[in-house]
Scaffold this active site. Structure first.
Site, PDB file in Angstrom:
ATOM      1  N   HIS A 132       0.397  -0.834  -0.215  1.00  0.00           N
ATOM      2  CA  HIS A 132      -0.035   0.172  -0.419  1.00  0.00           C
ATOM      3  C   HIS A 132       0.472   0.872  -0.235  1.00  0.00           C
ATOM      4  CE1 HIS A 132      -3.797   1.913   1.327  1.00  0.00           C
ATOM      5  NE2 HIS A 132      -2.802   3.413   1.211  1.00  0.00           N
ATOM      6  N   HIS A 177       1.461   5.432  -2.186  1.00  0.00           N
ATOM      7  CA  HIS A 177       1.077   6.322  -2.927  1.00  0.00           C
ATOM      8  C   HIS A 177       2.316   6.841  -3.826  1.00  0.00           C
ATOM      9  CE1 HIS A 177      -2.907   6.403  -1.280  1.00  0.00           C
ATOM     10  NE2 HIS A 177      -2.532   6.401  -0.208  1.00  0.00           N
ATOM     11  N   GLN A 179      -9.525   9.629  -5.366  1.00  0.00           N
ATOM     12  CA  GLN A 179      -8.969  10.577  -3.426  1.00  0.00           C
ATOM     13  C   GLN A 179     -10.764  11.587  -2.958  1.00  0.00           C
ATOM     14  OE1 GLN A 179      -5.975  10.981  -1.262  1.00  0.00           O
ATOM     15  NE2 GLN A 179      -7.786  10.812  -0.399  1.00  0.00           N
ATOM     16  N   HIS A 238      -9.451   1.827  -0.164  1.00  0.00           N
ATOM     17  CA  HIS A 238      -9.001   2.610   1.306  1.00  0.00           C
ATOM     18  C   HIS A 238     -10.078   2.377   2.273  1.00  0.00           C
ATOM     19  CE1 HIS A 238      -5.720   4.778  -0.437  1.00  0.00           C
ATOM     20  NE2 HIS A 238      -4.731   4.616   0.382  1.00  0.00           N
ATOM     21  N   GLU A 283     -11.012   4.337   7.646  1.00  0.00           N
ATOM     22  CA  GLU A 283      -9.769   5.248   7.591  1.00  0.00           C
ATOM     23  C   GLU A 283     -10.179   6.219   8.451  1.00  0.00           C
ATOM     24  OE1 GLU A 283      -6.983   6.783   4.860  1.00  0.00           O
ATOM     25  OE2 GLU A 283      -5.594   6.836   6.848  1.00  0.00           O
ATOM     26  N   ASP A 322       2.271   3.647   2.787  1.00  0.00           N
ATOM     27  CA  ASP A 322       1.203   4.252   2.837  1.00  0.00           C
ATOM     28  C   ASP A 322       1.904   5.868   2.262  1.00  0.00           C
ATOM     29  OD1 ASP A 322      -1.096   5.212   2.208  1.00  0.00           O
ATOM     30  OD2 ASP A 322      -1.631   5.428   4.085  1.00  0.00           O
TER      31      ASP A 322
END
Ligand code: FE2
Length: 426
Positions: free
Chosen positions: A57, A59, A152, A210, A213, A309
């Site tokens: 995971h 970005h 997002q 996701h 969270e 992440d």
């Protein structure tokens, strides 16, 4: 004639003093005292040879953007999303690509050769998609990069997310993402999961959302994700990332949820570095830890991996993309300090991550790709303790990164003495 013979290494499963024979990019034999000629040899000196680290995971589009255009003052997920939104209009394909390539180089040097990166598709220009598809292609000889179409700003909340997500998949993005806890309502969150899973099922793709969270114990999108996985026959191909609300859920509800997740073959990815800092920002004391229930998920038979992440971006100011740092934080936060727990933490950044990505040919067995890392430590637990040098990083039988053996010395009473950090304790 072998291409490469790695002599005298320990393996993560406890085998010691093994040789690894490599030919045409694959492992052909693992045994003690292999007698065969090879074009080149590496003396492993009894150090640990591990399959490469897997970051399940990440970005890459936001990595190394820290401070652009400003820093996250509250430290929350929501301010991070707002901050990223401020930066988006200033992004270019080239700027995203240069940061992502720099990040990949850091990763390779530390033995991380498999990365699943989410890519924000809530930018109608799809600049990050274009940039990361190019990075995936350019980096292909060196690492496996799997890309997730990530809405997002919300699949239903952002007006053109559906259209952008489909465009991104058409361009070759690998996995369907989502962010149900960021939709406007719980029911819209559930609706987003349903539609995104249907898109994945129709295209034969994996799903990685996701999910929950949040510190809200009532955030139960994982239940819907599990249900949709069963309904659409996506068993074993769906990942719930973060799942931090599980930390705060009622124990009885979790006791019902875990078997359902197991039945559906859901993979869970915890991101300990990020969630120990992002979560519980509204708590006074005691403050919740905010990581999902890792040992309980594992004990229920669910595959759990750890992800990094973020590295130096709107959500996290730290990090060097060292998966041993991730595993170390994970085992601390989850109190996985038993021998079994530490071994499980190591698995969470190697084999478990490979299962999340669905990697074929991963591992140290004959027939697997000759992808491995030799660390300056004797065992996985010593690797977690020492976070040692990655002496050799090997991809498809070729050395692609090296770090010299660390040697430290002290001067005591005018005498130079070497300091050994090898413990050999367990
Ligand atoms: Fe993430």
């Amino acid at each position: 004639m072998l291409d490469l013979l790695v002599r005298n290494v320990n393996l993560p499963d406890g085998r010691k003093g093994v040789d690894i024979a490599i030919k045409e990019g694959k492992i052909v034999q693992l045994a003690k005292g292999i007698e065969a000629a090879a074009v080149s040899e590496i003396d492993g000196q009894g150090y640990l040879a591990s399959p490469p680290f897997v970051d399940s995971h990440f970005h890459l589009d936001s990595a190394l953007s820290l401070g652009q255009p400003r820093l996250n003052q509250s430290g929350t997920l929501l301010e991070g999303i707002a901050l990223w939104g401020e930066l988006k209009p200033q992004l270019t394909v080239e700027s995203i690509k240069q940061r992502a390539l720099a990040m990949c180089r850091w990763s390779i040097s530390q033995g991380t050769l498999c990365i699943r990166s989410h890519v924000d598709i809530c930018d109608d220009r799809l600049l990050a998609v274009e940039a990361l598809l190019e990075v995936r292609e350019e980096m292909q000889p060196y690492l496996d990069l799997q890309l997730v179409a990530f809405p997002q700003d919300g699949f239903l909340r952002y007006g053109r997310a559906r259209e952008n997500l489909l465009r991104a998949l058409d361009k070759g993005i690998d996995v369907v993402g989502g962010i149900p806890h960021f939709e406007r309502t719980m029911s819209e969150g559930a609706a987003s999961i349903r539609e995104l899973c249907e898109i994945a099922a129709a295209r034969g793709l994996r799903v990685d959302m996701h999910c929950d969270e949040s510190d809200d114990p009532q955030s139960r999108h994982i239940e819907t994700l599990t249900y949709e996985t069963q309904r659409l026959g996506l068993n074993g191909r769906v990942t719930g990332s973060h799942l931090t609300s599980m930390h705060s859920m009622d124990n009885y509800y979790v006791s019902k949820l875990l078997p359902l997740m197991c039945e559906a073959g859901i993979h869970a990815v915890a991101n300990p570095l990020i969630n120990i800092t992002l979560q519980a920002r509204h708590d006074s004391y005691p403050k919740r830890r905010g990581m999902t229930r890792v040992p309980e998920l594992m004990n229920a038979g669910i595959n759990v991996a750890f992800g990094h992440d973020c590295v130096m971006d709107p959500w996290y100011s730290m990090g060097t993309h060292d998966m041993l740092e991730v595993a170390s934080m994970g085992l601390h936060v989850a109190q996985m300090t038993s021998l079994k727990g530490m071994q499980q933490a190591y698995d969470a950044v190697t084999v478990n991550g490979a299962k999340v990505l669905g990697l074929e040919g991963y591992g140290l067995e004959p027939g697997c790709y000759a992808d491995l890392v030799i660390l300056q430590a004797r065992s996985p637990i010593e690797a977690l303790q020492l976070k040692p040098a990655r002496l050799y990083v090997i991809r498809r039988g070729k050395v692609i990164a090296t770090t010299p053996e660390q040697q430290r010395s002290i001067m005591l009473g005018g005498q130079q003495q070497a300091v050994s950090f090898s413990t050999g304790l367990i």
